[in-house]
Design a protein around this motif. Structure first.
Motif, PDB file in Angstrom:
ATOM      1  N   PRO A 162     -14.012   0.149   7.778  1.00 23.18           N
ATOM      2  CA  PRO A 162     -13.625  -1.203   8.187  1.00 23.18           C
ATOM      3  C   PRO A 162     -13.645  -2.235   7.077  1.00 23.18           C
ATOM      4  O   PRO A 162     -13.072  -3.319   7.236  1.00 23.18           O
ATOM      5  CB  PRO A 162     -14.642  -1.555   9.282  1.00 23.18           C
ATOM      6  N   ASP A 163     -14.279  -1.938   5.947  1.00 21.31           N
ATOM      7  CA  ASP A 163     -14.305  -2.908   4.852  1.00 21.31           C
ATOM      8  C   ASP A 163     -13.198  -2.676   3.826  1.00 21.31           C
ATOM      9  O   ASP A 163     -13.189  -3.303   2.767  1.00 21.31           O
ATOM     10  CB  ASP A 163     -15.670  -2.903   4.155  1.00 21.31           C
ATOM     11  N   MET A 164     -12.249  -1.820   4.123  1.00 21.25           N
ATOM     12  CA  MET A 164     -11.129  -1.590   3.210  1.00 21.25           C
ATOM     13  C   MET A 164     -10.258  -2.842   3.121  1.00 21.25           C
ATOM     14  O   MET A 164      -9.950  -3.468   4.134  1.00 21.25           O
ATOM     15  CB  MET A 164     -10.288  -0.401   3.673  1.00 21.25           C
ATOM     16  N   ARG A 165      -9.862  -3.209   1.894  1.00 22.38           N
ATOM     17  CA  ARG A 165      -9.018  -4.368   1.660  1.00 22.38           C
ATOM     18  C   ARG A 165      -7.946  -4.016   0.632  1.00 22.38           C
ATOM     19  O   ARG A 165      -8.027  -2.991  -0.050  1.00 22.38           O
ATOM     20  CB  ARG A 165      -9.854  -5.545   1.146  1.00 22.38           C
ATOM     21  N   LEU A 166      -6.942  -4.880   0.509  1.00 27.01           N
ATOM     22  CA  LEU A 166      -5.894  -4.662  -0.471  1.00 27.01           C
ATOM     23  C   LEU A 166      -6.434  -4.812  -1.884  1.00 27.01           C
ATOM     24  O   LEU A 166      -7.312  -5.651  -2.128  1.00 27.01           O
ATOM     25  CB  LEU A 166      -4.759  -5.668  -0.278  1.00 27.01           C
ATOM     26  N   PRO A 167      -5.897  -4.042  -2.828  1.00 22.27           N
ATOM     27  CA  PRO A 167      -6.214  -4.305  -4.238  1.00 22.27           C
ATOM     28  C   PRO A 167      -5.785  -5.727  -4.597  1.00 22.27           C
ATOM     29  O   PRO A 167      -4.863  -6.273  -3.987  1.00 22.27           O
ATOM     30  CB  PRO A 167      -5.375  -3.268  -4.990  1.00 22.27           C
ATOM     31  N   ALA A 168      -6.420  -6.325  -5.579  1.00 23.87           N
ATOM     32  CA  ALA A 168      -6.158  -7.719  -5.919  1.00 23.87           C
ATOM     33  C   ALA A 168      -4.687  -7.981  -6.207  1.00 23.87           C
ATOM     34  O   ALA A 168      -4.114  -8.974  -5.758  1.00 23.87           O
ATOM     35  CB  ALA A 168      -7.004  -8.122  -7.126  1.00 23.87           C
TER      36      ALA A 168
ATOM     37  N   GLU B 262      -6.083  -6.366   6.698  1.00 21.42           N
ATOM     38  CA  GLU B 262      -5.911  -5.440   5.575  1.00 21.42           C
ATOM     39  C   GLU B 262      -6.549  -4.085   5.877  1.00 21.42           C
ATOM     40  O   GLU B 262      -6.045  -3.035   5.446  1.00 21.42           O
ATOM     41  CB  GLU B 262      -6.478  -6.056   4.296  1.00 21.42           C
ATOM     42  N   ALA B 263      -7.644  -4.078   6.625  1.00 18.03           N
ATOM     43  CA  ALA B 263      -8.232  -2.811   7.060  1.00 18.03           C
ATOM     44  C   ALA B 263      -7.302  -2.104   8.040  1.00 18.03           C
ATOM     45  O   ALA B 263      -7.213  -0.871   8.054  1.00 18.03           O
ATOM     46  CB  ALA B 263      -9.593  -3.056   7.699  1.00 18.03           C
ATOM     47  N   ALA B 264      -6.587  -2.880   8.858  1.00 21.57           N
ATOM     48  CA  ALA B 264      -5.595  -2.307   9.766  1.00 21.57           C
ATOM     49  C   ALA B 264      -4.473  -1.638   8.972  1.00 21.57           C
ATOM     50  O   ALA B 264      -4.003  -0.542   9.316  1.00 21.57           O
ATOM     51  CB  ALA B 264      -5.020  -3.389  10.675  1.00 21.57           C
ATOM     52  N   ALA B 265      -4.025  -2.300   7.897  1.00 20.64           N
ATOM     53  CA  ALA B 265      -2.981  -1.728   7.051  1.00 20.64           C
ATOM     54  C   ALA B 265      -3.444  -0.424   6.408  1.00 20.64           C
ATOM     55  O   ALA B 265      -2.684   0.551   6.325  1.00 20.64           O
ATOM     56  CB  ALA B 265      -2.565  -2.737   5.986  1.00 20.64           C
ATOM     57  N   TRP B 266      -4.677  -0.394   5.963  1.00 13.91           N
ATOM     58  CA  TRP B 266      -5.222   0.831   5.388  1.00 13.91           C
ATOM     59  C   TRP B 266      -5.244   1.972   6.415  1.00 13.91           C
ATOM     60  O   TRP B 266      -4.952   3.127   6.077  1.00 13.91           O
ATOM     61  CB  TRP B 266      -6.633   0.583   4.862  1.00 13.91           C
ATOM     62  N   ALA B 267      -5.574   1.656   7.644  1.00 18.07           N
ATOM     63  CA  ALA B 267      -5.576   2.689   8.685  1.00 18.07           C
ATOM     64  C   ALA B 267      -4.185   3.286   8.847  1.00 18.07           C
ATOM     65  O   ALA B 267      -4.032   4.505   9.012  1.00 18.07           O
ATOM     66  CB  ALA B 267      -6.074   2.102  10.005  1.00 18.07           C
ATOM     67  N   ALA B 268      -3.151   2.429   8.788  1.00 15.49           N
ATOM     68  CA  ALA B 268      -1.784   2.926   8.918  1.00 15.49           C
ATOM     69  C   ALA B 268      -1.405   3.803   7.732  1.00 15.49           C
ATOM     70  O   ALA B 268      -0.772   4.861   7.905  1.00 15.49           O
ATOM     71  CB  ALA B 268      -0.815   1.756   9.046  1.00 15.49           C
ATOM     72  N   LEU B 269      -1.769   3.391   6.521  1.00 20.53           N
ATOM     73  CA  LEU B 269      -1.483   4.215   5.351  1.00 20.53           C
ATOM     74  C   LEU B 269      -2.165   5.577   5.469  1.00 20.53           C
ATOM     75  O   LEU B 269      -1.538   6.625   5.224  1.00 20.53           O
ATOM     76  CB  LEU B 269      -1.957   3.515   4.075  1.00 20.53           C
TER      77      LEU B 269
ATOM     78  N   LEU C 277       0.829  -1.206   0.000  1.00 27.91           N
ATOM     79  CA  LEU C 277       0.000   0.000   0.000  1.00 27.91           C
ATOM     80  C   LEU C 277       0.861   1.253   0.000  1.00 27.91           C
ATOM     81  O   LEU C 277       0.592   2.218  -0.736  1.00 27.91           O
ATOM     82  CB  LEU C 277      -0.920   0.008   1.221  1.00 27.91           C
ATOM     83  N   LEU C 278       1.899   1.256   0.815  1.00 27.94           N
ATOM     84  CA  LEU C 278       2.810   2.404   0.862  1.00 27.94           C
ATOM     85  C   LEU C 278       3.539   2.581  -0.460  1.00 27.94           C
ATOM     86  O   LEU C 278       3.664   3.697  -0.975  1.00 27.94           O
ATOM     87  CB  LEU C 278       3.814   2.221   1.996  1.00 27.94           C
ATOM     88  N   VAL C 279       4.034   1.467  -1.005  1.00 27.82           N
ATOM     89  CA  VAL C 279       4.774   1.527  -2.268  1.00 27.82           C
ATOM     90  C   VAL C 279       3.869   2.049  -3.385  1.00 27.82           C
ATOM     91  O   VAL C 279       4.260   2.930  -4.166  1.00 27.82           O
ATOM     92  CB  VAL C 279       5.347   0.146  -2.622  1.00 27.82           C
ATOM     93  N   GLU C 280       2.656   1.515  -3.468  1.00 29.65           N
ATOM     94  CA  GLU C 280       1.714   1.934  -4.506  1.00 29.65           C
ATOM     95  C   GLU C 280       1.354   3.411  -4.362  1.00 29.65           C
ATOM     96  O   GLU C 280       1.050   4.091  -5.356  1.00 29.65           O
ATOM     97  CB  GLU C 280       0.456   1.074  -4.438  1.00 29.65           C
ATOM     98  N   SER C 281       1.427   3.928  -3.140  1.00 26.43           N
ATOM     99  CA  SER C 281       1.098   5.331  -2.887  1.00 26.43           C
ATOM    100  C   SER C 281       2.279   6.262  -3.136  1.00 26.43           C
ATOM    101  O   SER C 281       2.154   7.478  -2.938  1.00 26.43           O
ATOM    102  CB  SER C 281       0.597   5.497  -1.446  1.00 26.43           C
ATOM    103  N   GLY C 282       3.410   5.703  -3.549  1.00 31.30           N
ATOM    104  CA  GLY C 282       4.546   6.531  -3.937  1.00 31.30           C
ATOM    105  C   GLY C 282       5.628   6.706  -2.900  1.00 31.30           C
ATOM    106  O   GLY C 282       6.574   7.479  -3.114  1.00 31.30           O
TER     107      GLY C 282
END
Length: 249
Positions: free
Chosen positions: A239-245, A199-206, A21-26
């Motif tokens: 809370p329903d955020m998930r990683l892109p495929a 994955e929702a936890a990871a999104w919160a960190a991003l 997620l971090l890498v994809e965000s630049g």
């Protein structure tokens, strides 16, 4: 957005989801592990692996100083595979040491290197008994006993170090995660009073990295024992955020 992120615990359950997620965000991500065999996985996720132990204060400080990250993210835990109940009693003490001594080392090194923001993983089940759902303003259960006391004291130490960054002119953000489930956690389905998909936890960190707002934030699913309305309002987290495929592969 762009900039250097030092991700402590990049090979862990949340770290492994957060890295892409971090890498994809630049962001230029430097991911730590203390195990040589995990470096390839960190590299494959798009980060630069850093072999360092959180308790090796001098080596950790040197690594952060050389990298000079804008943001440090703390996702370190020390849990047995599959959350093996026969080994969890030892894990409680190990996690408490990471939260106390480890966080002290990490935050001290980050501030010395001129880091602007520290985001750290905490937990949402350390509150003292009171009215529910628990908000971030309610006190931690510092009067607890036994294994719970070990956990809560460690959590309190971690949060003091991270939230103290706000007093230095930087940004310190604590994410009080619910009971994690999903890939890498040892739990396939929601469990506990405040479940949270990894994955929702990871999104919160991003989102915390992107918004750079200091303070404590509950992060758990709806109908949990805690309310996550602050994270939804301040970060736009759901809370329903998930990683892109492609990132989940």
């Amino acid at each position: 957005m762009s900039g250097k992120v030092f991700l402590a615990g990049a090979a862990g359950a949340v770290g492994a989801a957060l890295t892409p997620l971090l890498v994809e965000s630049g962001y230029e991500v430097y991911g730590t592990t203390r195990r040589l065999e995990r470096m390839d996985a960190i590299r494959a996720a798009g980060a630069r692996p850093v072999l360092v132990d959180i308790f090796d204060r001098e080596r950790l400080a040197n690594a952060i100083d050389c990298i000079a990250p804008m943001i440090v993210v703390h996702q370190l835990t020390d849990l047995p595979p599959g959350l093996d109940p026969t080994r969890m009693s030892d894990a409680v003490s190990r996690n408490a040491r990471i939260r106390g001594e480890g966080t002290a080392n990490l935050v001290s090194a980050a501030l010395a290197a001129g880091c602007e923001c520290v985001v750290a993983q905490s937990i949402a089940w350390a509150y003292a008994a009171g009215a529910k759902p628990y908000t971030e303003s309610q006190p931690l259960d510092l009067g607890s006993e036994g294994a719970r006391a070990v956990t809560v004291v460690g959590v309190a130490a971690l949060e003091r170090w991270v939230l103290g960054v706000n007093e230095t002119g930087g940004v310190g953000t604590v994410l009080r995660y619910g009971n994690l489930y999903g890939p890498g956690t040892g739990r396939d389905t929601p469990q506990g009073a405040s479940p949270l998909h990894v994955e929702a936890a990871a999104w919160a960190a991003l989102l915390a990295v992107q918004h750079m707002k200091g303070g404590a934030f509950n992060v758990a699913e709806d109908e949990a024992e805690v309310t996550s309305e602050k994270a939804k309002r301040e970060f736009g987290w759901l809370p329903d955020m998930r990683l892109p495929a492609q990132a989940a592969q």
